[in-house]
Write a protein that holds these residues in place. Structure first.
Motif, mmCIF file in Angstrom:
data_model
loop_
_atom_site.group_PDB
_atom_site.id
_atom_site.type_symbol
_atom_site.label_atom_id
_atom_site.label_comp_id
_atom_site.label_asym_id
_atom_site.label_seq_id
_atom_site.Cartn_x
_atom_site.Cartn_y
_atom_site.Cartn_z
ATOM 1 N N MET A 104 0.863 -1.027 -0.026
ATOM 2 C CA MET A 104 -0.022 -0.092 -0.054
ATOM 3 C C MET A 104 0.813 1.252 0.221
ATOM 4 N N TYR A 164 -8.312 0.621 -1.964
ATOM 5 C CA TYR A 164 -9.471 0.690 -1.341
ATOM 6 C C TYR A 164 -9.346 -0.858 -0.985
ATOM 7 N N LYS A 167 -6.800 -1.785 1.682
ATOM 8 C CA LYS A 167 -7.296 -1.363 3.134
ATOM 9 C C LYS A 167 -8.308 -2.366 3.823
ATOM 10 N N ASP A 171 -7.832 -4.547 7.118
ATOM 11 C CA ASP A 171 -8.602 -4.395 8.343
ATOM 12 C C ASP A 171 -9.225 -5.930 8.702
#
Length: 183
Positions: A104, A164, A167, A171
């Motif tokens: 990322m 996106y 991420k 999580d």
């Protein structure tokens, strides 16, 4: 020898499924997000191959410069976007959080930043093309600035969706790791 006749339990009426195990939602989400990231990695690889092909073909003089023009300056640092692609691919099989975070961060640095610079670098040329209709660089007969802006539009969308989904995947993995530590 086995019998060809299948024996069915007498008390089975279709309502005996409640005892079966279910896959936890975070693992279902992880699997679906991994498949999305893999698909986006494939599209990223295709965009990277297009840019790399233009750079290689123009520098090795495989075709005349009238057919494929010299690359813009932003295309050279964009070639480093293979690093986040590699890190992302290495992170997926074993849910490696550190490779995903590295992907990322390097994605922003090696993928998004060159695209932003490229948009600014090519803007005066695009402005000249659309105001006066004059183009000086060509890729197979098309204006190079038009072709590269089309590549950039696809690349920006791919990288935005990659970030996106990565991420969301991060999580998901982080929550699963925290739940394991609580037990």
């Amino acid at each position: 020898m086995t019998s060809r006749v299948r024996h069915k339990a007498a008390a089975t009426n279709g309502s005996d499924f409640k005892h079966r195990e279910k896959v936890a939602p975070q693992y279902q989400m992880s699997a679906s997000l991994k498949s999305e990231v893999r698909r986006l990695n494939i599209v990223h690889l295709l965009v990277w191959l297009l840019v790399a092909a233009q750079v290689v073909v123009s520098h090795l003089n495989l075709v005349p410069h009238e057919t494929v023009s010299m690359p813009y300056q932003w295309e050279y640092p964009y070639l480093l976007s293979a690093v986040p692609l590699l890190c992302s691919s290495l992170s997926l099989p074993r849910n490696n959080i550190s490779y995903l975070v590295l992907s990322m961060i390097s994605g922003g640095l090696f993928s998004v930043a060159p695209l932003i610079y490229g948009g600014m670098e090519m803007f005066p040329v695009a402005q000249q093309l659309y105001r006066h209709g004059k183009a000086y660089r060509f890729i197979f007969g098309f204006s190079a600035v038009t072709v590269m802006y089309l590549v950039m539009v696809v690349a920006v969308q791919v990288h935005a969706w990659q970030l996106y989904y990565m991420k969301k995947l991060l999580d998901s993995w982080f929550n699963a790791t925290q739940e394991k530590k609580k037990k």
